[in-house]
Design an enzyme around this catalytic site. Structure first.
Site, PDB file in Angstrom:
ATOM      1  N   THR A 140       0.923  -1.164   0.013  1.00 54.24           N
ATOM      2  CA  THR A 140      -0.177   0.196   0.146  1.00 54.24           C
ATOM      3  C   THR A 140       0.858   1.164   0.115  1.00 54.24           C
ATOM      4  O   THR A 140       1.897   1.399   0.392  1.00 54.24           O
ATOM      5  CB  THR A 140      -1.039   0.157   1.289  1.00 54.24           C
ATOM      6  OG1 THR A 140      -1.359   1.466   1.358  1.00 54.24           O
ATOM      7  CG2 THR A 140      -0.044  -0.201   2.495  1.00 54.24           C
ATOM      8  N   ASP A 141       0.295   2.324  -0.455  1.00 56.98           N
ATOM      9  CA  ASP A 141       0.792   3.734  -0.512  1.00 56.98           C
ATOM     10  C   ASP A 141       0.838   4.075   0.970  1.00 56.98           C
ATOM     11  O   ASP A 141       1.771   4.829   1.410  1.00 56.98           O
ATOM     12  CB  ASP A 141       0.297   4.705  -1.200  1.00 56.98           C
ATOM     13  CG  ASP A 141      -1.147   4.934  -0.797  1.00 56.98           C
ATOM     14  OD1 ASP A 141      -1.722   4.198   0.137  1.00 56.98           O
ATOM     15  OD2 ASP A 141      -1.889   5.661  -1.562  1.00 56.98           O
ATOM     16  N   GLU A 142       0.132   3.440   1.924  1.00 52.30           N
ATOM     17  CA  GLU A 142       0.102   3.995   3.265  1.00 52.30           C
ATOM     18  C   GLU A 142       1.288   3.964   4.021  1.00 52.30           C
ATOM     19  O   GLU A 142       1.865   4.305   5.142  1.00 52.30           O
ATOM     20  CB  GLU A 142      -0.997   3.543   4.162  1.00 52.30           C
ATOM     21  CG  GLU A 142      -2.418   3.583   3.457  1.00 52.30           C
ATOM     22  CD  GLU A 142      -3.585   3.554   4.162  1.00 52.30           C
ATOM     23  OE1 GLU A 142      -3.569   3.283   5.577  1.00 52.30           O
ATOM     24  OE2 GLU A 142      -4.660   2.986   3.546  1.00 52.30           O
ATOM     25  N   TYR A 166      -2.062  -0.603  11.109  1.00 57.21           N
ATOM     26  CA  TYR A 166      -2.088  -1.436   9.672  1.00 57.21           C
ATOM     27  C   TYR A 166      -0.975  -0.866   8.512  1.00 57.21           C
ATOM     28  O   TYR A 166      -0.206  -1.881   8.326  1.00 57.21           O
ATOM     29  CB  TYR A 166      -3.365  -0.883   8.970  1.00 57.21           C
ATOM     30  CG  TYR A 166      -3.487  -1.215   7.429  1.00 57.21           C
ATOM     31  CD1 TYR A 166      -3.449  -2.503   6.845  1.00 57.21           C
ATOM     32  CD2 TYR A 166      -3.226  -0.137   6.557  1.00 57.21           C
ATOM     33  CE1 TYR A 166      -3.301  -2.740   5.488  1.00 57.21           C
ATOM     34  CE2 TYR A 166      -3.326  -0.462   5.117  1.00 57.21           C
ATOM     35  CZ  TYR A 166      -3.525  -1.771   4.865  1.00 57.21           C
ATOM     36  OH  TYR A 166      -3.220  -1.923   3.309  1.00 57.21           O
ATOM     37  N   LYS A 170       1.955  -3.345   7.176  1.00 57.81           N
ATOM     38  CA  LYS A 170       2.457  -3.455   5.879  1.00 57.81           C
ATOM     39  C   LYS A 170       3.766  -3.320   5.503  1.00 57.81           C
ATOM     40  O   LYS A 170       4.342  -3.840   4.811  1.00 57.81           O
ATOM     41  CB  LYS A 170       1.376  -2.876   4.928  1.00 57.81           C
ATOM     42  CG  LYS A 170       0.122  -3.316   4.949  1.00 57.81           C
ATOM     43  CD  LYS A 170      -0.171  -4.764   4.427  1.00 57.81           C
ATOM     44  CE  LYS A 170       0.013  -4.709   2.864  1.00 57.81           C
ATOM     45  NZ  LYS A 170      -0.662  -5.999   2.123  1.00 57.81           N
TER      46      LYS A 170
END
Ligand code: NAD
Ligand code: TYD
Length: 361
Positions: A140-142, A166, A170
């Site tokens: 993810t970009d997060e 989260y 990741k």
């Protein structure tokens, strides 16, 4: 043409979830790529997402937890896939804030366990099979943290700065994948994508929640001032990008995938409301926008994500086909046509989550 992957099968983890099921459908129905779908079937995994594939040749489903090493070992030996595409994860930020344990267990330990089994399997391969094997990790970009309004978009070299349980889990999994390539020469690829939307997304995430609530006349809970910005990627564009990376990506590299559609949450919700007003007007003639309800913000809420997709565009020739306008129309129409699916996934457990997450907010 998909070159060498046409003949071989792909083991997909998390293929009963939102993006995974769209990816499996693309492989099996449109590209003739055999898929072994391995999923634990958590609250987010739903066999209704892959019902149309059940009887298709070249499709197998196995219920297994990626933390279960022996089970994954048996599946790899039996099916001999030429690639693994790893989607399985706990994926909802709000759930990670209320209960991070499962995120650590699946996203970090599960990815580690899967890497161990995949590496052992790959070590036993030889010749072309070994040379062609790939492990593609979906992230993810997060992991890059939060941007200020005028900051440049995230690139593949942006330092990691995850802010939620989260995104931290990741990020940890991305680092493990990177380390397995660096240390063991294990043939990995990593993709970091922005917020997906489209058919089969579980109605706990912003877009399907707003559609489902709007259709049943419930409030539309917008966190904080509604001005947080996300870059929206239509799910089939994402799945096409993953196939491109699998086929042509350089081993050990990471690729950012985005929809080139940065929008505030409020703009997203208003667009959904306008689309619903047109396609399913409310009986009293009022706009769905009258249901918008500003609620207490998410703790640690990242302000803005944006993706620089020049690498995948220049190296692999991929760019998104859908604009937000076309993608959201398809999405709203799909939810209108699939009310039974929404009904079936919004079970008792879903209602418990809605109460825990939104009551008194
Ligand atoms: P999802 O929550 O809809 O689906 C996850 C799937 O993984 C479910 O089918 C679930 O049953 C399965 N799963 C969970 N734990 C498992 C375990 N221990 N073993 C086997 N299967 C397990 O998620 P999604 O939105 O489809 O996301 C897929 C991947 O893409 C995730 O890795 C997520 O981090 C990443 N991602 C998603 C988005 C997004 O906008 N949805 C954005 C960026 C990255
Ligand atoms: P979400 O779909 O949970 O994805 P992510 O947190 O991974 O970006 O949320 C998208 C944006 O919408 C995020 O800024 C939080 C916001 N949001 C709301 O305003 N209300 C909601 O009920 C939800 C679920 C999200």
């Amino acid at each position: 043409m998909l070159g060498r992957y046409m003949q071989h099968s792909v083991l997909v983890t998390g293929g009963a979830g939102f993006i995974g099921s769209n990816f499996v459908r693309l492989c099996v129905l449109e590209r003739g790529i055999p898929v072994i779908n391995v999923d634990k079937l958590t609250y987010a995994g739903n066999l209704g997402n892959v019902r149309d594939l059940e009887q298709k040749s070249g499709y197998s489903f196995l219920q297994a937890d990626i933390n279960d090493g022996p089970a994954i070992r048996d599946i790899l030996r039996k099916f001999q896939p030429s690639a693994i595409v790893h989607f399985a994860a706990e994926s909802h930020v709000d759930r990670s804030i209320l209960g991070p344990d499962e995120f650590i267990q699946t996203n970090i330990h599960g990815t580690f366990q899967l890497l161990e089994e995949a590496k052992a399997y790959w070590n036993e391969l030889s010749g072309t099979a070994k040379a062609q094997f790939r492990f593609l990790h979906v992230s993810t970009d997060e992991v890059f943290g939060s941007l200020k309004p005028d900051d440049p978009a995230f690139s593949e070299s942006t330092p990691y700065a995850p802010n939620s349980p989260y995104s931290a889990s990741k990020a940890a999994s991305d680092h493990l994948v990177r380390a397995y390539h660096h240390t063991y020469a294990f043939p990995t690829l990593t993709t970091n994508c922005s917020n997906n939307y489209g058919p089969y997304q579980f109605p706990e995430k912003l877009i399907p929640l707003m559609i489902a609530n709007g259709l049943s006349g419930k409030k539309l809970p917008v966190y904080g001032d509604g001005l947080n910005v996300r870059d929206w990627l239509y799910v089939t564009d994402h799945c096409e990008a993953i196939l491109q990376v699998l086929q042509k990506g350089r081993i050990g590299e990471t690729y950012n995938i985005g929809g080139c559609a940065e929008m505030t949450n409020l703009d997203v919700v208003n667009t959904i409301c306008r689309t619903l007003d047109e396609l399913r007007p409310r009986p009293d003639g009022t706009s769905h926008a009258s249901l918008i309800n500003f609620v207490k913000d998410r703790p640690g809420h990242d302000r803005r994500y944006a993706m620089d997709i020049r690498k995948i565009r220049n190296e692999l020739g991929w760019s998104p086909k859908e604009s937000f306008a076309t993608g959201i129309r398809k999405t709203v129409s799909w939810y209108l046509d699939n009310s039974e699916w929404v009904e079936s996934v919004t079970s008792g457990a879903y209602r418990d989550w809605m109460r825990t997450q939104y009551a008194g907010r």
